[in-house]
Design a protein around this motif. Structure first.
Motif, mmCIF file in Angstrom:
data_model
loop_
_atom_site.group_PDB
_atom_site.id
_atom_site.type_symbol
_atom_site.label_atom_id
_atom_site.label_comp_id
_atom_site.label_asym_id
_atom_site.label_seq_id
_atom_site.Cartn_x
_atom_site.Cartn_y
_atom_site.Cartn_z
ATOM 1 N N VAL A 137 0.863 -1.167 0.000
ATOM 2 C CA VAL A 137 0.000 0.000 0.000
ATOM 3 C C VAL A 137 0.909 1.228 0.000
ATOM 4 C CG1 VAL A 137 -0.268 0.096 2.526
ATOM 5 C CG2 VAL A 137 -1.981 1.162 1.055
ATOM 6 N N ASP A 138 0.612 2.164 -0.915
ATOM 7 C CA ASP A 138 1.341 3.428 -0.983
ATOM 8 C C ASP A 138 0.919 4.242 0.241
ATOM 9 O OD1 ASP A 138 1.979 6.191 -1.519
ATOM 10 O OD2 ASP A 138 2.239 5.654 -3.624
ATOM 11 N N GLU A 139 1.872 4.597 1.091
ATOM 12 C CA GLU A 139 1.543 5.276 2.341
ATOM 13 C C GLU A 139 1.037 6.697 2.134
ATOM 14 O OE1 GLU A 139 4.962 4.742 4.897
ATOM 15 O OE2 GLU A 139 4.371 2.675 5.347
ATOM 16 N N ASP A 140 1.258 7.275 0.958
ATOM 17 C CA ASP A 140 0.783 8.628 0.681
ATOM 18 C C ASP A 140 -0.630 8.629 0.096
ATOM 19 O OD1 ASP A 140 3.213 9.716 1.556
ATOM 20 O OD2 ASP A 140 4.112 9.456 -0.436
ATOM 21 N N THR A 141 -0.896 7.696 -0.816
ATOM 22 C CA THR A 141 -2.181 7.712 -1.528
ATOM 23 C C THR A 141 -3.133 6.596 -1.097
ATOM 24 O OG1 THR A 141 -1.386 6.266 -3.298
ATOM 25 C CG2 THR A 141 -1.031 8.652 -3.587
ATOM 26 N N ASP A 142 -2.680 5.669 -0.271
ATOM 27 C CA ASP A 142 -3.448 4.495 0.155
ATOM 28 C C ASP A 142 -3.820 3.574 -1.010
ATOM 29 O OD1 ASP A 142 -3.352 5.032 2.867
ATOM 30 O OD2 ASP A 142 -5.202 6.197 2.848
ATOM 31 N N GLU A 143 -3.130 3.737 -2.132
ATOM 32 C CA GLU A 143 -3.369 2.882 -3.297
ATOM 33 C C GLU A 143 -2.663 1.543 -3.083
ATOM 34 O OE1 GLU A 143 -2.361 2.790 -8.073
ATOM 35 O OE2 GLU A 143 -2.065 4.645 -6.956
ATOM 36 N N GLU A 144 -3.404 0.450 -3.273
ATOM 37 C CA GLU A 144 -2.818 -0.880 -3.110
ATOM 38 C C GLU A 144 -2.369 -1.431 -4.458
ATOM 39 O OE1 GLU A 144 -5.119 -3.656 -0.807
ATOM 40 O OE2 GLU A 144 -5.538 -2.170 0.749
ATOM 41 N N ARG A 145 -1.232 -2.124 -4.427
ATOM 42 C CA ARG A 145 -0.685 -2.736 -5.630
ATOM 43 C C ARG A 145 -0.138 -4.105 -5.281
ATOM 44 N NH1 ARG A 145 2.767 2.220 -8.277
ATOM 45 N NH2 ARG A 145 0.983 3.547 -8.663
ATOM 46 N N THR A 146 -0.149 -4.989 -6.256
ATOM 47 C CA THR A 146 0.413 -6.321 -6.074
ATOM 48 C C THR A 146 1.454 -6.560 -7.162
ATOM 49 O OG1 THR A 146 -1.666 -7.112 -5.156
ATOM 50 C CG2 THR A 146 -0.124 -8.780 -5.931
ATOM 51 N N TYR A 147 2.633 -7.021 -6.749
ATOM 52 C CA TYR A 147 3.713 -7.315 -7.679
ATOM 53 C C TYR A 147 4.288 -8.695 -7.384
ATOM 54 C CZ TYR A 147 3.932 -2.253 -8.538
ATOM 55 O OH TYR A 147 3.635 -0.955 -8.859
ATOM 56 N N GLN A 148 4.734 -9.359 -8.448
ATOM 57 C CA GLN A 148 5.535 -10.561 -8.268
ATOM 58 C C GLN A 148 6.952 -10.195 -8.686
ATOM 59 O OE1 GLN A 148 4.843 -14.036 -10.778
ATOM 60 N NE2 GLN A 148 5.811 -15.356 -9.263
ATOM 61 N N ILE A 149 7.924 -10.572 -7.861
ATOM 62 C CA ILE A 149 9.320 -10.268 -8.162
ATOM 63 C C ILE A 149 9.865 -11.375 -9.064
ATOM 64 C CG2 ILE A 149 11.617 -9.930 -7.192
ATOM 65 C CD1 ILE A 149 10.205 -8.753 -4.714
ATOM 66 N N VAL A 150 10.275 -10.983 -10.273
ATOM 67 C CA VAL A 150 10.724 -11.935 -11.287
ATOM 68 C C VAL A 150 12.036 -11.457 -11.905
ATOM 69 C CG1 VAL A 150 8.376 -12.703 -11.840
ATOM 70 C CG2 VAL A 150 9.364 -10.804 -13.105
ATOM 71 N N GLY A 151 12.614 -12.271 -12.776
ATOM 72 C CA GLY A 151 13.846 -11.917 -13.480
ATOM 73 C C GLY A 151 13.594 -10.902 -14.577
ATOM 74 N N GLU A 152 14.667 -10.327 -15.085
ATOM 75 C CA GLU A 152 14.528 -9.253 -16.062
ATOM 76 C C GLU A 152 13.897 -9.698 -17.378
ATOM 77 O OE1 GLU A 152 18.288 -7.682 -17.814
ATOM 78 O OE2 GLU A 152 19.241 -9.183 -16.543
ATOM 79 N N TYR A 153 14.026 -10.973 -17.744
ATOM 80 C CA TYR A 153 13.479 -11.430 -19.017
ATOM 81 C C TYR A 153 11.981 -11.682 -18.963
ATOM 82 C CZ TYR A 153 18.121 -11.644 -20.924
ATOM 83 O OH TYR A 153 19.369 -11.295 -21.374
ATOM 84 N N GLU A 154 11.410 -11.743 -17.773
ATOM 85 C CA GLU A 154 9.966 -11.941 -17.671
ATOM 86 C C GLU A 154 9.270 -10.757 -17.007
ATOM 87 O OE1 GLU A 154 8.933 -15.323 -15.094
ATOM 88 O OE2 GLU A 154 11.008 -15.303 -14.412
ATOM 89 N N ALA A 155 10.019 -9.697 -16.707
ATOM 90 C CA ALA A 155 9.441 -8.515 -16.067
ATOM 91 C C ALA A 155 8.440 -7.845 -17.003
ATOM 92 C CB ALA A 155 10.544 -7.534 -15.688
ATOM 93 N N ASP A 156 7.322 -7.399 -16.437
ATOM 94 C CA ASP A 156 6.267 -6.706 -17.177
ATOM 95 C C ASP A 156 5.479 -5.887 -16.161
ATOM 96 O OD1 ASP A 156 4.158 -5.833 -18.712
ATOM 97 O OD2 ASP A 156 3.446 -7.839 -19.242
#
Length: 156
Positions: free
Chosen positions: A93-112
């Motif tokens: 959650v962005d502490e300034d805007t309260d916007e929630e986001r979900t990310y998966q941490i992956v390698g550079e060749y599959e990043a999107d």
């Protein structure tokens, strides 16, 4: 050579692209070059030069993908747990805007980033690695300082 970490989905996507290039794109461009040669003088044949340029791109991409797959270290995130590391899916959650986001941490060749797949070498991913649920992080981004709180970590 250093191993390239990939998830199974990332490996399969790269493998599928490689097969497409080898079985469909390469034969099609060879056919296009052959047809363009039949038109005569190659020095002024734009179709021929365009096809040769596309062939060069395809061959370069095939070599790149073969190199990635040969160095791939396929990691199954389902077998991992604990603090954030490669393969983790992180809800923030962005502490300034309260916007929630979900990310998966992956390698550079599959990043999107558009699809929530974050390059492990990005500033945000580097700040997240090793952190736990409930931790707050600050990240310097091109848009300035950002603060996030880690809501949930999962390995799926």
């Amino acid at each position: 050579m250093e191993k390239i970490p990939l998830t199974r989905a990332g490996f399969d996507k790269i493998d599928a692209e490689l097969k497409q290039l080898k079985s469909v794109e390469r034969p099609a461009i060879i056919q296009a070059i052959s047809e363009a040669r039949e038109h005569g003088d190659l020095s002024e044949n734009a179709e021929y030069h365009s096809a040769k340029e596309k062939q060069s791109f395809i061959e370069g991409r095939i070599k790149e993908l073969e190199g990635v797959l040969s160095l791939a270290d396929v990691i199954d995130p389902k077998k991992l747990s604990g603090p954030i590391k490669f393969g983790a899916t992180v809800e923030l959650v962005d502490e300034d805007t309260d916007e929630e986001r979900t990310y998966q941490i992956v390698g550079e060749y599959e990043a999107d980033i558009e699809n929530g797949r974050l390059n492990m070498k990005s500033p945000l991913a580097r700040a997240l690695i090793g952190k736990e649920e409930g931790d707050s992080i600050e990240v310097r981004t091109p848009g300035g300082e950002k603060a996030y709180e880690i809501l949930k970590i999962s390995y799926v």
